[in-house]
Design a protein around this motif. Structure first.
Motif, short mmCIF file in Angstrom:
data_model
loop_
_atom_site.label_atom_id
_atom_site.label_comp_id
_atom_site.label_asym_id
_atom_site.label_seq_id
_atom_site.Cartn_x
_atom_site.Cartn_y
_atom_site.Cartn_z
N TYR A 116 22.72 57.38 41.79
CA TYR A 116 21.62 58.31 41.53
C TYR A 116 21.84 59.08 40.23
CZ TYR A 116 20.05 57.49 46.32
OH TYR A 116 19.61 56.92 47.47
N TYR A 117 20.74 59.47 39.64
CA TYR A 117 20.77 60.19 38.37
C TYR A 117 20.00 61.50 38.55
CZ TYR A 117 20.62 60.82 33.30
OH TYR A 117 20.77 61.30 32.01
N THR A 118 20.58 62.59 38.07
CA THR A 118 19.94 63.90 38.23
C THR A 118 19.53 64.45 36.87
OG1 THR A 118 22.07 65.04 38.13
CG2 THR A 118 21.25 64.44 40.31
N LYS A 119 18.47 65.24 36.88
CA LYS A 119 17.96 65.81 35.65
C LYS A 119 17.19 67.10 35.99
CE LYS A 119 15.50 64.33 31.46
NZ LYS A 119 14.69 63.23 30.87
N ILE A 120 17.42 68.13 35.19
CA ILE A 120 16.72 69.40 35.39
C ILE A 120 15.54 69.47 34.43
CG2 ILE A 120 16.89 71.91 35.25
CD1 ILE A 120 19.76 71.71 36.08
N LYS A 121 14.37 69.77 35.00
CA LYS A 121 13.16 69.86 34.18
C LYS A 121 12.40 71.11 34.60
CE LYS A 121 9.14 67.19 32.65
NZ LYS A 121 8.39 65.93 32.82
N ALA A 133 14.76 55.06 35.78
CA ALA A 133 13.72 55.81 36.50
C ALA A 133 13.60 57.22 35.95
CB ALA A 133 14.04 55.85 37.99
N ALA A 134 14.73 57.78 35.49
CA ALA A 134 14.70 59.13 34.90
C ALA A 134 13.93 59.13 33.59
CB ALA A 134 16.12 59.64 34.69
N GLU A 135 14.10 58.07 32.80
CA GLU A 135 13.39 57.98 31.52
C GLU A 135 11.89 57.87 31.73
OE1 GLU A 135 15.24 54.68 29.68
OE2 GLU A 135 17.05 55.79 29.06
N LYS A 136 11.48 57.22 32.85
CA LYS A 136 10.05 57.09 33.16
C LYS A 136 9.55 58.25 34.01
CE LYS A 136 10.44 52.04 33.20
NZ LYS A 136 10.33 50.81 34.05
N HIS A 137 10.47 59.19 34.35
CA HIS A 137 10.17 60.34 35.19
C HIS A 137 9.53 59.90 36.52
CE1 HIS A 137 9.92 64.49 36.23
NE2 HIS A 137 8.60 64.48 36.34
#
Length: 312
Positions: A116-121, A133-137
């Protein structure tokens, strides 16, 4: 001849550990009409609002994969005219305790990396299946209430808190429960004390906290901290442990600067025990993390970001 159920249970109780036997407490029964302290109309309104508040809590606990109290859930289903089923209960995932002889630092039993990859937005944490999937949000879909439902529930609870009859009823109810417990204490004080004393491996210094808010600085009690301070001074007093304004100091020099000597310290002089004076005073609570009121000792003994780089 067949033995009675009472005889069988008595034999089971006698074979069980002593601390598992529940003492026979004296009990008080209150009969008659219950005086709620509010009018009948207000009491009906309060009952409906409390029911809705508890269903809101149940719903949000289910969404966050927490277990809702079984007794409360049974009463709620009874009000709704439904049957409570144990299969509907939701249990969080627990890591089983280690058995005797197991290494608690084993790495081979850890769950595998799911990638899994996490990102704060915008201040919100999103979890993605992978970096693509993170790059495509395209975050993973988790159950959560929509904004309209959340605002509606929050506005209801805020109005409920400010409701006059609700305050009166809850205040009287809490006073009643407090008085009921005091009567229990008066009747069963010796039985409670006896049960407490036979409970194995429990005393003031190894009591278990029911709290999931874990501080690394709170991993030891005051007695252990005092022993550790004295031990480090005895075996490592010449070690450079502190740096201030470009000047380094050994452990011995640090204590000298604080006008302290570890052998004069006591549990009381450490003053790291949070008592009643810290209630609703977070500033005093935080100050209790400074042994003898010295932030230098907190950095040295309780912090990981210090001059000795987390090494004991």
């Amino acid at each position: 001849p067949a033995r009675s159920e009472k005889e069988s249970s008595a034999e089971t109780d006698s074979s069980a550990p002593l601390y598992l036997n529940v003492p026979h407490f004296q009990r008080v029964q209150i009969t008659g009409d219950y005086a709620a302290g509010v009018t009948v109309d207000d009491f009906e309104l309060i009952s409906r609002d409390l029911y809705r508040a508890m269903t809101i809590r149940e719903r949000y606990m289910r969404l966050s994969f927490q277990r809702f109290p079984r007794t409360t859930s049974q009463f709620l289903r009874n009000i709704e005219g439904k049957t409570w089923n144990q299969e509907d209960e939701q249990y969080p995932d627990f890591t089983p305790p280690f058995k005797n002889g197991d290494d608690p630092f084993r790495m081979d039993i850890l769950p595998k990396d799911l990638g899994y990859y996490t990102k704060i937005k915008n201040g919100v944490m999103y979890i993605y299946d992978d970096k693509q999937a993170a790059e495509k949000h395209k975050p993973r879909s988790f159950p959560y209430p929509n904004l309209e439902d959340f605002i509606d529930d929050m506005n209801f609870l805020i109005a409920l808190i400010a409701q006059g009859p609700m305050k009166t009823y809850c205040h009287r109810r809490l006073k009643f429960l407090s008085s009921k417990y005091k009567v229990h204490e008066m009747l069963n004080e010796m039985e409670e004390l006896k049960e407490l004393k036979i409970n194995p491996h429990r005393d003031f210094y190894n009591s278990r906290k029911v709290d999931t808010h874990i501080h690394a600085a709170a991993c030891m009690n005051q007695k252990h901290l005092l022993r550790f301070i004295k031990k480090t001074y005895r075996v490592d007093s010449e070690r450079i442990v502190f740096s201030s304004k470009g000047k380094t100091m050994t452990l011995k020099e640090l204590f000298a600067q604080l006008n302290l000597h570890p052998y004069d310290l006591t549990v009381d002089s450490l003053d790291v025990h949070a008592g009643r004076q810290t209630f609703q005073r977070f500033d005093k609570f935080n100050a209790k993390y400074n042994p003898v009121g010295a932030s230098e000792l907190r950095d040295l003994y309780m912090k990981t970001d210090n001059h000795i780089d987390r090494k004991s």
